[in-house]
Design a protein around this motif. Sequence first.
Motif, PDB file in Angstrom:
ATOM      1  N   ALA A  26      55.828  17.208  60.917  1.00  0.00           N
ATOM      2  CA  ALA A  26      56.914  18.178  61.098  1.00  0.00           C
ATOM      3  C   ALA A  26      58.273  17.490  60.935  1.00  0.00           C
ATOM      4  CB  ALA A  26      56.798  18.841  62.465  1.00  0.00           C
ATOM      5  N   GLU A  27      58.400  16.288  61.488  1.00  0.00           N
ATOM      6  CA  GLU A  27      59.646  15.544  61.340  1.00  0.00           C
ATOM      7  C   GLU A  27      59.894  15.171  59.876  1.00  0.00           C
ATOM      8  OE1 GLU A  27      59.519  12.126  63.894  1.00  0.00           O
ATOM      9  OE2 GLU A  27      59.612  13.338  65.712  1.00  0.00           O
ATOM     10  N   GLN A  28      58.835  14.742  59.193  1.00  0.00           N
ATOM     11  CA  GLN A  28      58.979  14.391  57.780  1.00  0.00           C
ATOM     12  C   GLN A  28      59.356  15.620  56.960  1.00  0.00           C
ATOM     13  OE1 GLN A  28      55.305  12.493  56.635  1.00  0.00           O
ATOM     14  NE2 GLN A  28      55.886  10.506  57.529  1.00  0.00           N
ATOM     15  N   LEU A  29      58.729  16.743  57.259  1.00  0.00           N
ATOM     16  CA  LEU A  29      59.068  17.985  56.541  1.00  0.00           C
ATOM     17  C   LEU A  29      60.504  18.401  56.842  1.00  0.00           C
ATOM     18  CD1 LEU A  29      55.813  20.124  56.829  1.00  0.00           C
ATOM     19  CD2 LEU A  29      56.794  19.106  54.781  1.00  0.00           C
ATOM     20  N   ALA A  30      60.955  18.232  58.072  1.00  0.00           N
ATOM     21  CA  ALA A  30      62.327  18.582  58.438  1.00  0.00           C
ATOM     22  C   ALA A  30      63.309  17.673  57.699  1.00  0.00           C
ATOM     23  CB  ALA A  30      62.516  18.460  59.947  1.00  0.00           C
ATOM     24  N   ARG A  31      63.002  16.359  57.680  1.00  0.00           N
ATOM     25  CA  ARG A  31      63.874  15.437  56.955  1.00  0.00           C
ATOM     26  C   ARG A  31      63.878  15.762  55.463  1.00  0.00           C
ATOM     27  NH1 ARG A  31      61.531  11.187  60.171  1.00  0.00           N
ATOM     28  NH2 ARG A  31      60.283  10.610  58.373  1.00  0.00           N
ATOM     29  N   LEU A  32      62.701  16.062  54.934  1.00  0.00           N
ATOM     30  CA  LEU A  32      62.597  16.418  53.517  1.00  0.00           C
ATOM     31  C   LEU A  32      63.383  17.703  53.229  1.00  0.00           C
ATOM     32  CD1 LEU A  32      61.350  15.632  50.821  1.00  0.00           C
ATOM     33  CD2 LEU A  32      59.350  16.982  51.440  1.00  0.00           C
ATOM     34  N   GLY A  33      63.291  18.670  54.121  1.00  0.00           N
ATOM     35  CA  GLY A  33      64.050  19.912  53.958  1.00  0.00           C
ATOM     36  C   GLY A  33      65.548  19.648  54.010  1.00  0.00           C
ATOM     37  N   HIS A  34      65.950  18.795  54.939  1.00  0.00           N
ATOM     38  CA  HIS A  34      67.373  18.452  55.068  1.00  0.00           C
ATOM     39  C   HIS A  34      67.870  17.729  53.813  1.00  0.00           C
ATOM     40  CE1 HIS A  34      71.148  17.321  56.886  1.00  0.00           C
ATOM     41  NE2 HIS A  34      70.899  16.039  56.618  1.00  0.00           N
ATOM     42  N   LYS A  35      67.087  16.787  53.326  1.00  0.00           N
ATOM     43  CA  LYS A  35      67.457  16.064  52.112  1.00  0.00           C
ATOM     44  C   LYS A  35      67.495  17.003  50.910  1.00  0.00           C
ATOM     45  CE  LYS A  35      65.923  11.503  53.578  1.00  0.00           C
ATOM     46  NZ  LYS A  35      65.032  10.366  53.305  1.00  0.00           N
ATOM     47  N   SER A  36      66.581  17.950  50.862  1.00  0.00           N
ATOM     48  CA  SER A  36      66.580  18.927  49.756  1.00  0.00           C
ATOM     49  C   SER A  36      67.852  19.761  49.781  1.00  0.00           C
ATOM     50  CB  SER A  36      65.363  19.845  49.850  1.00  0.00           C
ATOM     51  OG  SER A  36      64.180  19.124  49.689  1.00  0.00           O
ATOM     52  N   GLU A  37      68.230  20.211  50.996  1.00  0.00           N
ATOM     53  CA  GLU A  37      69.462  20.986  51.125  1.00  0.00           C
ATOM     54  C   GLU A  37      70.672  20.151  50.715  1.00  0.00           C
ATOM     55  OE1 GLU A  37      69.761  22.471  55.096  1.00  0.00           O
ATOM     56  OE2 GLU A  37      67.927  23.661  54.917  1.00  0.00           O
ATOM     57  N   LEU A  38      70.663  18.902  51.112  1.00  0.00           N
ATOM     58  CA  LEU A  38      71.750  18.004  50.746  1.00  0.00           C
ATOM     59  C   LEU A  38      71.823  17.827  49.225  1.00  0.00           C
ATOM     60  CD1 LEU A  38      73.982  16.157  51.829  1.00  0.00           C
ATOM     61  CD2 LEU A  38      72.290  14.319  51.950  1.00  0.00           C
ATOM     62  N   LEU A  39      70.666  17.660  48.593  1.00  0.00           N
ATOM     63  CA  LEU A  39      70.630  17.526  47.132  1.00  0.00           C
ATOM     64  C   LEU A  39      71.122  18.793  46.446  1.00  0.00           C
ATOM     65  CD1 LEU A  39      67.288  15.610  46.461  1.00  0.00           C
ATOM     66  CD2 LEU A  39      69.609  14.832  45.979  1.00  0.00           C
ATOM     67  N   VAL A  40      70.729  19.942  46.942  1.00  0.00           N
ATOM     68  CA  VAL A  40      71.167  21.208  46.352  1.00  0.00           C
ATOM     69  C   VAL A  40      72.678  21.348  46.499  1.00  0.00           C
ATOM     70  CG1 VAL A  40      71.059  23.723  46.611  1.00  0.00           C
ATOM     71  CG2 VAL A  40      68.949  22.375  46.600  1.00  0.00           C
ATOM     72  N   THR A  41      73.196  20.994  47.661  1.00  0.00           N
ATOM     73  CA  THR A  41      74.638  21.068  47.889  1.00  0.00           C
ATOM     74  C   THR A  41      75.379  20.113  46.962  1.00  0.00           C
ATOM     75  OG1 THR A  41      74.255  21.618  50.209  1.00  0.00           O
ATOM     76  CG2 THR A  41      76.455  20.838  49.616  1.00  0.00           C
ATOM     77  N   ARG A  42      74.898  18.890  46.858  1.00  0.00           N
ATOM     78  CA  ARG A  42      75.536  17.914  45.963  1.00  0.00           C
ATOM     79  C   ARG A  42      75.443  18.364  44.512  1.00  0.00           C
ATOM     80  NH1 ARG A  42      73.627  12.024  48.304  1.00  0.00           N
ATOM     81  NH2 ARG A  42      74.884  12.089  50.200  1.00  0.00           N
TER      82      ARG A  42
END
Length: 99
Positions: free
Chosen positions: A6-22
């Motif tokens: 769950a933590e890895q998925l949350a971090r992955l989701g956060h990184k995905s959002e960051l990539l989309v924003t960038r």
Amino acid sequence: MAKDLAEQLARLGHKSELLVTRFATLRRRNEELVQELEELRATLRARDAQIERLQLEREHLRVSAAVAATPEDVRRARTLVSELVRDIDLCIADLTRDI
């Protein structure tokens, strides 16, 4: 383990959002830069046209200055015209005397 996943998925989701924003930010910046590039190209084309026009004008001025009469040329021309007018007057006087 589920907690780690769950933590890895949350971090992955956060990184995905960051990539989309960038990515969105970079895409907007790219569009701005493309627009700026087009404006600069248009400005460059206008400047190139102006430079060519000014170079042509400079060449015309250089040629006209080369063929323009100097003050000495004007003085000599006036002297020559005055002499020719005197000669013509003398010829007319000679012709009228003979009549």
